[in-house]
Design an enzyme around this catalytic site. Structure first.
Site, PDB file in Angstrom:
ATOM      1  N   GLU A 379      -0.281   1.589  -3.071  1.00  0.00           N
ATOM      2  CA  GLU A 379      -0.730   0.889  -2.228  1.00  0.00           C
ATOM      3  C   GLU A 379      -2.316   1.425  -1.628  1.00  0.00           C
ATOM      4  O   GLU A 379      -2.252   2.651  -1.478  1.00  0.00           O
ATOM      5  CB  GLU A 379       0.354   0.728  -1.011  1.00  0.00           C
ATOM      6  CG  GLU A 379      -0.411  -0.057   0.243  1.00  0.00           C
ATOM      7  CD  GLU A 379      -0.865  -1.395   0.118  1.00  0.00           C
ATOM      8  OE1 GLU A 379       0.306  -2.219  -0.160  1.00  0.00           O
ATOM      9  OE2 GLU A 379      -1.968  -1.841   0.245  1.00  0.00           O
ATOM     10  N   HIS A 457      -0.283  -6.558  -6.631  1.00  0.00           N
ATOM     11  CA  HIS A 457      -0.248  -7.113  -5.541  1.00  0.00           C
ATOM     12  C   HIS A 457      -1.494  -7.406  -4.700  1.00  0.00           C
ATOM     13  O   HIS A 457      -2.182  -6.519  -4.660  1.00  0.00           O
ATOM     14  CB  HIS A 457       0.889  -6.411  -4.229  1.00  0.00           C
ATOM     15  CG  HIS A 457       1.845  -7.273  -3.719  1.00  0.00           C
ATOM     16  ND1 HIS A 457       3.136  -7.415  -3.846  1.00  0.00           N
ATOM     17  CD2 HIS A 457       1.411  -8.062  -2.733  1.00  0.00           C
ATOM     18  CE1 HIS A 457       3.665  -8.188  -3.176  1.00  0.00           C
ATOM     19  NE2 HIS A 457       2.433  -8.934  -2.248  1.00  0.00           N
ATOM     20  N   GLU A 476       0.734 -10.671  -7.681  1.00  0.00           N
ATOM     21  CA  GLU A 476       1.561 -11.789  -6.897  1.00  0.00           C
ATOM     22  C   GLU A 476       0.477 -12.807  -6.678  1.00  0.00           C
ATOM     23  O   GLU A 476       0.338 -13.793  -7.447  1.00  0.00           O
ATOM     24  CB  GLU A 476       1.894 -11.045  -5.774  1.00  0.00           C
ATOM     25  CG  GLU A 476       2.911 -11.836  -4.834  1.00  0.00           C
ATOM     26  CD  GLU A 476       3.872 -11.247  -4.122  1.00  0.00           C
ATOM     27  OE1 GLU A 476       4.676 -10.385  -4.591  1.00  0.00           O
ATOM     28  OE2 GLU A 476       4.204 -11.803  -3.057  1.00  0.00           O
ATOM     29  N   GLU A 482       8.753 -12.071  -0.740  1.00  0.00           N
ATOM     30  CA  GLU A 482       8.802 -11.331   0.419  1.00  0.00           C
ATOM     31  C   GLU A 482       8.489 -12.116   1.874  1.00  0.00           C
ATOM     32  O   GLU A 482       9.039 -11.629   2.956  1.00  0.00           O
ATOM     33  CB  GLU A 482       7.778 -10.244   0.383  1.00  0.00           C
ATOM     34  CG  GLU A 482       6.426 -10.798   0.336  1.00  0.00           C
ATOM     35  CD  GLU A 482       5.381  -9.742   0.114  1.00  0.00           C
ATOM     36  OE1 GLU A 482       5.726  -8.696   0.181  1.00  0.00           O
ATOM     37  OE2 GLU A 482       3.907 -10.010   0.051  1.00  0.00           O
TER      38      GLU A 482
HETATM   39  C1  NOJ Z   1       2.216  -5.588   1.128  1.00  0.00           C
HETATM   40  C2  NOJ Z   1       2.952  -6.371   0.087  1.00  0.00           C
HETATM   41  O1  NOJ Z   1       3.071  -7.679   0.344  1.00  0.00           O
HETATM   42  C3  NOJ Z   1       4.358  -5.659  -0.116  1.00  0.00           C
HETATM   43  O2  NOJ Z   1       5.169  -6.359  -1.098  1.00  0.00           O
HETATM   44  C4  NOJ Z   1       4.490  -4.194  -0.121  1.00  0.00           C
HETATM   45  O3  NOJ Z   1       5.667  -3.769  -0.206  1.00  0.00           O
HETATM   46  C5  NOJ Z   1       3.452  -3.651   0.904  1.00  0.00           C
HETATM   47  N1  NOJ Z   1       2.374  -4.212   0.853  1.00  0.00           N
HETATM   48  C6  NOJ Z   1       3.439  -2.075   0.714  1.00  0.00           C
HETATM   49  O4  NOJ Z   1       2.688  -2.030  -0.391  1.00  0.00           O
END
Ligand code: NOJ
Length: 678
Positions: A379, A457, A476, A482
């Site tokens: 991330e 993502h 994504e 989610e």
């Molecule tokens: C946002 C993403 O939408 C989610 O899937 C992820 O778990 C978190 N960021 C942390 O990276």
């Protein structure tokens, strides 16, 4: 030499006069003759139009650019050369929704001279399933570095078509529900932009091979005209570039049935062939992960007593993965940087240092013993300077630990990407501008060097680059599962998965993260739930294509439901063939896919908020063979809202002459494995 030079000029002037005399209207058709594109020069301004079976699909639409401080490519053009060619080859995807793809088109290249003798080429490729065109600016004396202030490309449509769209320039990037309105009521929107005409044609506008250029969004102008709207840099310039260069392809897919958009491979065909060479290290597969539990607030990304990514828990997930045949375990929150507001403090993330309770050497060694891989999670919080500074070290380290895939993330506001400019000042860039297009490519290139597959993502949109860089697996880039865990609007409505295959997924695979079995999680999130039946969760594995496919729920929810879980264990994510049996965008879709590594076929069918019966013929199965159809369907009293768990699992023997009636509950679905009998 001099004579040669004179001759060159003479032939140039001669061809310009010739083209002027002919009125500068040039045509090219698709190999089957059904699509015709005409290029026109009217008073020195370039236009194109397109017909399908003799009907206007695109009326005269402008082409060209506005450059900064340079009139070269706006008007005053003359046509100097036209060339035509035909191309026909079949190429093999290393992995994908279909194994072999025919790339068959007629090409027309138009060469124009604009102001100051600047040369602009426009290349049209006409396929049986649509049109691609791009601009090429060759190496030339009168133009080296230049800036594009506007791309003038238009799509002047034949009517006020119904469109499915998501707005561009929004904080949640591509993560919005699709709105369906006539194009006259659209905002500026992202592509793929899919439309249905009053005559029942389906069109989708997108782009292919988005490399070192700004993303194209689409602005709706009066008179059914759509115009390219490039996402700008912080200083307002759209693209900073130099000759020679080629823009991404502008694409218009044309289909008589919505399902034919799904099985159109035009976007991939317009991308360059594989540049990575050996792809034996790239393997599609299914994964589980320490992820959904954070979204349900059962554990945290940050350190503390509820930290999710511990060595012990990761080993448990690895045991589960090994026991049930999953290849990967995603672990989020393993690395330093999650404590506090990580969205604001993305530059605190380390991509090499783990938290104290996560022993990365121990878990990767444990994984290797079980033939399971750790999927590294990166991330970035959109802090790409911090990420780029650590990319090489991170990927080198993952490679040495046997990590084969990385899932990246870029949570931040749409204009929250910080860039240091030439003067050392920080600028805020859009998530979708040229700066980020360059960044995402850098990550894919660097990952390839260390044999790492990438799943993104908050990505840049998919434009078929997976053909050129087959380690760019999936992303994504739309509202995924989610949103059902925490979205204030109650999550994805049942129609969502009946729209995605005709919109977002036309760009490329989507890591939707299907497979939630505890659909209501009243204890953890009383105001949220998944708005589907259980059978529909299974069907999503076939309907929403991804080469890395997650079983997103907690292991205990699968262990309590081993019978439906069997479908997730069985279903492949690498296919030989894909067909769409029936579809109405926003209502239902049924897709069948043949496993790349066996003779089995799989079916997924999903419905919106209405129940329905769909009659299908199994003529896609191999003639003369018998199959056991393992059917996972909504029970007769299932309903996404009131009775979502009611599933019936039946077996029946079928051949390619058999017919089935799929009964989908409201918000429901059916998943079938057609297992060949020996
Ligand atoms: C946002 C993403 O939408 C989610 O899937 C992820 O778990 C978190 N960021 C942390 O990276």
């Amino acid at each position: 030499m001099k004579i040669l030079h004179l001759f060159k000029w003479f032939s140039l002037i001669f061809s310009m006069l010739l083209f002027a005399a002919c009125g500068s209207s040039e045509q090219v058709t698709s190999p089957d003759g059904q699509i015709k594109v005409t290029f026109l020069l009217k008073k020195g301004i370039p236009y194109y139009n397109a017909e399908y079976k003799g009907q206007r699909v695109i009326s005269d639409s402008r082409l060209g650019f506005v450059l900064k401080d340079n009139p070269a490519f706006t008007s005053g053009f003359s046509l100097v050369k036209k060339s035509e060619s035909t191309f026909d080859e079949t190429w093999t995807q290393p992995w994908g929704e279909v194994k072999d793809i025919r790339n068959h088109y007629n090409e027309m290249m138009i060469s124009l001279l604009g102001a100051n003798e600047a040369e602009l080429r426009i290349v049209f490729r006409i396929f049986n399933d649509g049109v691609g065109f791009r601009y090429e600016i060759p190496d030339q004396k009168s133009l080296s570095d230049f800036e594009i202030l506007d791309e003038l490309t238009e799509f002047n449509l034949s009517g006020d078509h119904k469109a499915w769209w998501i707005g561009a320039y929004q904080d949640n990037r591509y993560e919005y529900l699709y709105t369906s309105t006539p194009i006259s009521e659209m905002d500026t929107v992202h592509t793929p932009l899919t439309m249905e005409t009053a005559d029942g044609l389906y069109l989708s506008i997108h782009e292919a091979a988005l490399v070192d250029y700004a993303s194209m969004t689409i602005a709706s102008l009066p008179g059914n005209t759509l115009k390219a709207d490039l996402v700008p840099w912080s200083d307002g310039v759209k693209v900073k570039t130099s000759a020679p260069m080629k823009t991404p392809w502008r694409t218009i897919q044309i289909a008589e049935k919505p399902g034919d958009l799904i099985t159109s491979y035009l976007i991939l065909n317009l991308n360059e062939p594989n540049k990575l060479g050996d792809t034996s290290w790239i393997e599609p597969g299914k994964y589980v992960g320490i992820w959904w539990e954070m979204h349900l607030d059962k554990s945290t990304w940050s350190q503390g007593p509820r930290h999710g990514a511990t060595t012990q828990k990761t080993k448990k997930y690895m045991d589960f993965a090994a026991k049930y045949g999953f290849k990967g375990v995603l672990v989020e929150g393993w690395n330093i940087g999650w404590d506090g507001d990580w969205i604001k403090n993305g530059d605190k993330f380390s991509f090499t240092q783990a938290y104290d309770d996560f022993d990365i050497e121990a878990v990767t060694a444990y994984a290797a013993n079980k033939d399971v891989g750790l999927i590294g999670h990166n991330e970035t919080g959109g802090a790409v300077m911090n990420y780029e500074a650590q990319l090489t070290d991170g990927f080198k380290m993952y490679n040495s630990l046997g990590v084969k895939a990385v899932k990246t993330g870029y949570v931040n506001y749409a204009r929250g990407i910080k860039r240091m400019d030439e003067k050392g000042e920080i600028q805020n860039e859009w998530h979708h501008g040229q700066h980020m297009v360059q960044h995402y490519q850098k990550v894919v290139d660097e990952a390839a060097k260390y044999h790492i597959m990438v799943d993104v993502h908050e990505p840049i949109k998919a434009t078929g680059l997976r053909r050129t860089y087959p380690n760019m697996m999936t992303r994504e880039g739309a509202r995924g599962q989610e949103f059902n865990a925490w979205s204030a609007d109650g999550g994805n409505p049942p129609e969502h998965e009946t729209i995605l295959p005709f919109t977002r997924l036309l760009g490329g695979p989507m890591d939707f993260t299907p497979g939630i079995f505890d659909l209501t999680y009243e204890k953890e999130k009383p105001n949220n739930r998944v708005n589907t039946t259980l059978a529909k969760q299974l069907a999503e594995y076939v309907v929403l294509y991804s080469p890395l496919q997650m079983a997103a729920d907690l292991p205990e929810n699968y262990e309590k439901n081993l019978k439906p879980f069997q479908f997730i264990r069985d279903v492949p994510c690498d296919w030989q063939d894909t067909r769409v049996l029936n579809a109405t965008i926003g209502d239902y879709v049924t897709i069948v896919r043949k496993d790349r590594h066996s003779a089995d076929w799989y079916l997924g069918s999903v419905s919106d908020e209405n129940s329905r019966s769909l009659d299908i013929t199994l003529d896609f199965l191999e003639p003369g063979k018998t199959y056991t159809a393992q059917i996972y369907r909504d029970a007769d009293d299932a309903d996404w809202k009131s009775n979502p768990y009611a599933i019936a699992i039946d077996e029946t023997s079928v051949t390619n002459m058999s017919k089935l009636t799929l009964k989908l509950a409201a918000g429901g679905g059916t998943a079938i494995r057609f297992k060949i009998d020996n």
